[in-house]
Design an enzyme around this catalytic site. Structure first.
Site, PDB file in Angstrom:
ATOM      1  N   ASP A  20      -5.295  -1.646 -15.481  1.00 51.64           N
ATOM      2  CA  ASP A  20      -6.183  -1.729 -14.334  1.00 51.64           C
ATOM      3  C   ASP A  20      -6.968  -3.038 -14.474  1.00 51.64           C
ATOM      4  O   ASP A  20      -7.000  -3.648 -15.546  1.00 51.64           O
ATOM      5  CB  ASP A  20      -7.112  -0.503 -14.253  1.00 51.64           C
TER       6      ASP A  20
HETATM    7  C1  BGC Z   1      -8.786  -0.051  -9.227  1.00 53.06           C
HETATM    8  C2  BGC Z   1      -7.288   0.013  -9.057  1.00 53.06           C
HETATM    9  C3  BGC Z   1      -6.831  -1.122  -8.192  1.00 53.06           C
HETATM   10  C4  BGC Z   1      -7.268  -2.424  -8.823  1.00 53.06           C
HETATM   11  C5  BGC Z   1      -6.827  -3.658  -8.058  1.00 53.06           C
HETATM   12  C6  BGC Z   1      -9.264  -1.412  -9.644  1.00 53.06           C
HETATM   13  O1  BGC Z   1     -10.643  -1.513  -9.491  1.00 53.06           O
HETATM   14  O2  BGC Z   1      -9.201   0.913 -10.161  1.00 53.06           O
HETATM   15  O3  BGC Z   1      -6.929   1.241  -8.497  1.00 53.06           O
HETATM   16  O4  BGC Z   1      -5.445  -1.093  -8.015  1.00 53.06           O
HETATM   17  O5  BGC Z   1      -8.676  -2.438  -8.899  1.00 53.06           O
HETATM   18  O6  BGC Z   1      -7.576  -3.855  -6.924  1.00 53.06           O
END
Ligand code: BGC
Length: 759
Positions: free
Chosen positions: A295
């Site tokens: 993530d």
């Molecule tokens: C989230 C993810 C997301 C990623 C990219 C993170 O803050 O937890 O679900 O895909 O950001 O935007």
């Protein structure tokens, strides 16, 4: 010692900005040529589509330099982040989530990543990408229809492809363990089977476009409060039977090309460097062949992360350092991460690009060439099938819903229902075609803004009642709303709860004094219908005073139309709750969200003492009466069940029964099969074993046969990684919800031991 000093010096230098999070414009690798797949199989034998993805991967890996392999294991944010002194790679798609450099000389395309599971999202800012939004994940789960999950996935996947993305960061299946989690709207409920099936189908739909979907967030990221600091502990077997089982079902059904590890720690170790989660469970036990991406901001090391199973560091510059750039190169050169492991990391990325058709079907240049009308209808169908009729009382002898044709004065109150419908905030935010219905709401920065889609429930209702006077009150003043209510034949109050990534809700009450608003409107006119647009369960202190309640979740692009069609009876509601609605917060395992009294910069512990008893299982174990039970949902017709039978063949339990529409209008029923052990001890009195949605005309009946996955009859045994079904008697209950059994039979099951995958 020397090595670790060197590494930490690099890490510190990155964090201090001495070594900037450079993009590859300043490396010596040419990334600027045509990225189309080369079909010259003589020079590039891996272009041969006759070979397997694994063979093609090995062929291309042999040609790659160390620097090229390292390119594939680092992702960048696709949006400028001035506060981090970061400019997005020029090759990335504007305002996107992510970008990974491809290797054009070998025909390996760039990887363009967009969020998320409800449509092609956009990072906030002035030039957002406007796309079709599905209703919230909870709404799709509330359809209990795997086909709806697939069709929504296929639709958003096709928009991702047309928008120039070959990876969609969809497939969110964190269990709703904490009803106050601000991200529950992205997920698919509290039950492992229902969540896993719905999200698995969605992933399958996304990937039917020759692009990759993720499965996320792996694992136990069940609250937003302190998500980067908290440490989850849970009994290992209980985890396999709850959060991990939901992920396992989605994994098996959807077969995702990538899995995103989560922010939190589990058993003291960050999920993105957890040998247990990544190497042991995902890659070894489940046999995952694709790549694990972190993530955004969830990578915390080089050597532990690489060796314990992380294949790609995402979203530079969100981490403290560019761990998989120079530090990884140095670690490979010094042997702390083997060359074979780096090959495996890059190879896993390549494998998925081959296997899911990304390599052979390059995404086009981004365009808006999308049939938004058609896609809006796919989203609308999802909304219509997932809306849950929670209450429909008779006032003066007739049920409030569907709305009577002869209404002359209809009052619409609250939630900007004159102009639009609400959506949830954060990285999954899809921006509507034609712009937001209301501007300037919610936080200015992430996870805002608060976005209303321009699909007016009021206009859609007015269009269906041309002879009625339809009036609107903003609902900000309970007295003025009550005055309008008293003057009207019927009132529809729209109440909302905006939830968003990165923040949990403080409690389950409707915000902004809306309980008082509803109470005062209901007092003025008992013919009050409440339409909820919420991120999850809410308390309803006014419930007994209103005539009808519809849970419309966040209903997506055409939400206003969908709401009007359900209220008017053009669509017979058939959604059923994928979560329990508590009667009070003290029924939950935790009085408040863990960590909410501490500053989230301090680490803290979250102990899942409830184990696998999540949602309705907890409520039944503790004998708590919920406000509305899991599985609950009314209809404008009635259904009756008969002929419930079981069959056990080679240990496999199947259940058959008939469903009849006994009412006067066509409708869809969700038949739910629960299993309750008579002698075996489970985490809770019963589990959902299978379900089937059926569509029936008045008087029509149909017979249904469903199989029960053996894992849902078993207890997981950590010590030998098996699922064990205890010999004995089980009750098979056919029900309308966990609290409404209709008929049941007993079945004797033989003892059975299955492997970690239930085989
Ligand atoms: C989230 C993810 C997301 C990623 C990219 C993170 O803050 O937890 O679900 O895909 O950001 O935007």
């Amino acid at each position: 010692m020397k090595l670790s000093k060197k590494l930490s010096a690099i890490a510190i230098a990155c964090a201090m900005g001495v070594i900037p999070f450079v993009t590859n414009a300043d490396t010596n690798i040419n990334t600027n040529t045509n990225t189309n797949t080369n079909t010259n199989t003589k020079d590039q034998p891996w272009a041969n589509t006759e070979l397997s993805a694994a063979e093609r991967t090995q062929l291309v890996l042999k040609q790659m330099t160390l620097d090229e392999k390292l390119l594939l294991v680092v992702g960048y944010f696709g949006t400028d982040a001035p506060w981090k002194n970061f400019a997005r790679p020029v090759e990335s798609r504007p305002q996107s989530a992510g970008f990974v450099y491809g290797i054009p000389r070998l025909g390996i395309p760039h990887i363009w990543q967009a969020d998320a599971g409800l449509g092609v999202a956009s990072q906030g800012g002035p030039n957002v990408r406007e796309r079709t939004a599905l209703p919230s994940g909870l709404n799709t789960a509330a359809t209990w229809d795997p086909q709806v999950g697939f069709e929504g996935g296929a639709m958003i996947g096709s928009e991702a492809r047309t928008s120039g993305f070959n990876v969609l960061l969809a497939g969110s299946v964190n269990l709703v363990r904490e009803p106050r989690n601000g991200r529950n709207f992205e997920y698919a409920g509290e039950d492992p089977l229902l969540s896993g099936v719905i999200v698995g189908e969605q992933i399958k739909g996304v990937q039917s476009n020759n692009i990759v979907s993720t499965l996320k967030h792996f694992a136990y990221n069940d609250q937003e409060t302190g998500r980067g600091e908290l440490n989850v502990s849970i009994d290992e077997a209980a985890g396999r039977m709850s959060d991990l089982l939901a992920l396992q079902f989605a994994f098996e059904i959807g077969n995702p090309g990538s899995v995103m590890c989560s922010y939190n720690r589990v058993y003291g170790v960050y999920a993105c460097e957890s040998e247990y989660l990544l190497n042991e469970i995902l890659k070894k036990d489940w046999g995952f062949k694709g790549w694990v991406m972190s993530d955004w901001g969830a990578t915390h090391s080089t050597i532990p992360a690489a060796n314990n199973g992380l294949d790609q560091q995402s979203g530079l510059p969100f981490d403290h350092a560019a761990y998989f750039k120079e530090p990884l190169k140095e670690a490979v050169t010094n042997g702390w991460v083997t060359q074979a492991r780096l090959d495996d990391m890059a190879g896993r990325v390549l494998y998925s690009l081959f296997h899911y058709g990304v390599m052979d079907n390059p995404v086009p240049q981004p365009s808006n060439n999308i049939d938004f009308k058609k896609h809006g209808l796919i989203s609308q169908k999802d909304a219509e099938e997932g809306m849950v009729l929670l209450r429909n009382e008779k006032v003066n002898g007739t049920a409030l819903l569907p709305l009577a044709k002869e209404l002359k004065k209809i009052a619409i109150i609250g939630s900007h229902a004159n102009v639009g419908v609400l959506s949830g905030g954060g990285s999954s935010q899809v921006y509507p075609i034609g712009g937001m219905a209301v501007k300037g709401l919610g936080p200015q920065a992430f996870p805002g803004p608060m976005v209303y889609y321009p699909s007016s429930p009021m206009n859609a209702i007015a269009a269906r009642y041309p002879n009625a006077l339809v009036s609107f009150d903003e609902g900000t003043n309970p007295q003025s709303a009550a005055k309008l209510a008293a003057e009207s034949d019927l009132v529809i109050v729209f109440a909302n709860q905006w939830t968003a990534e990165s923040v949990d809700v403080p409690n389950l009450s409707l915000p902004d004094n809306q309980d008082a608003l509803i109470a005062s409107v209901a007092k003025a006119n008992p013919k009050t219908v409440v339409v909820l647009q919420t991120g999850g369960a809410v308390l309803m202190p006014w419930l007994n005073d209103v005539g009808a309640v519809v849970e419309a979740w966040y209903p997506g692009t055409n939400g206003g139309e969908a709401i009007a069609r359900v209220l008017s009876g053009e669509v017979n509601p058939s959604g059923h709750l994928p979560i329990t609605f508590p009667a009070a917060e003290n029924q939950l395992p935790r009085a408040i969200v863990d960590g909410s009294l501490k500053k989230p910069d301090g680490r803290f512990e979250v102990n899942y003492f409830e184990g696998a008893a999540v949602g309705y299982k907890w409520f039944e174990l503790k004998n708590h009466q919920p406000l509305f039970p899991f599985g609950f949902g009314l209809s404008y017709t009635d259904f009756a069940y008969s002929d419930l039978k079981t069959n056990v063949k080679n240990g496999q339990l199947s259940v058959s029964f008939s469903v009849k529409n006994t009412g006067a209008v066509a409708g869809k029923d969700v038949a739910q099969v629960y299993i309750a052990p008579k002698n075996a001890k489970w985490e809770a009195p019963k589990r959902l074993g299978a379900f089937q949605k059926v569509d029936l005309k008045p008087g029509e009946s149909t017979s249904v046969t469903v199989n029960v996955d053996p894992r849902l009859l078993a207890m997981y045994q950590s010590k030998n990684k098996t699922w064990k079904i205890a010999k004995g008697e089980y009750e098979v209950i056919l029900a309308k919800s966990t609290a409404e059994p209709q008929t049941s039979v007993k079945v004797k099951l033989p003892t059975r031991t299955l492997d970690v995958n239930g085989k």
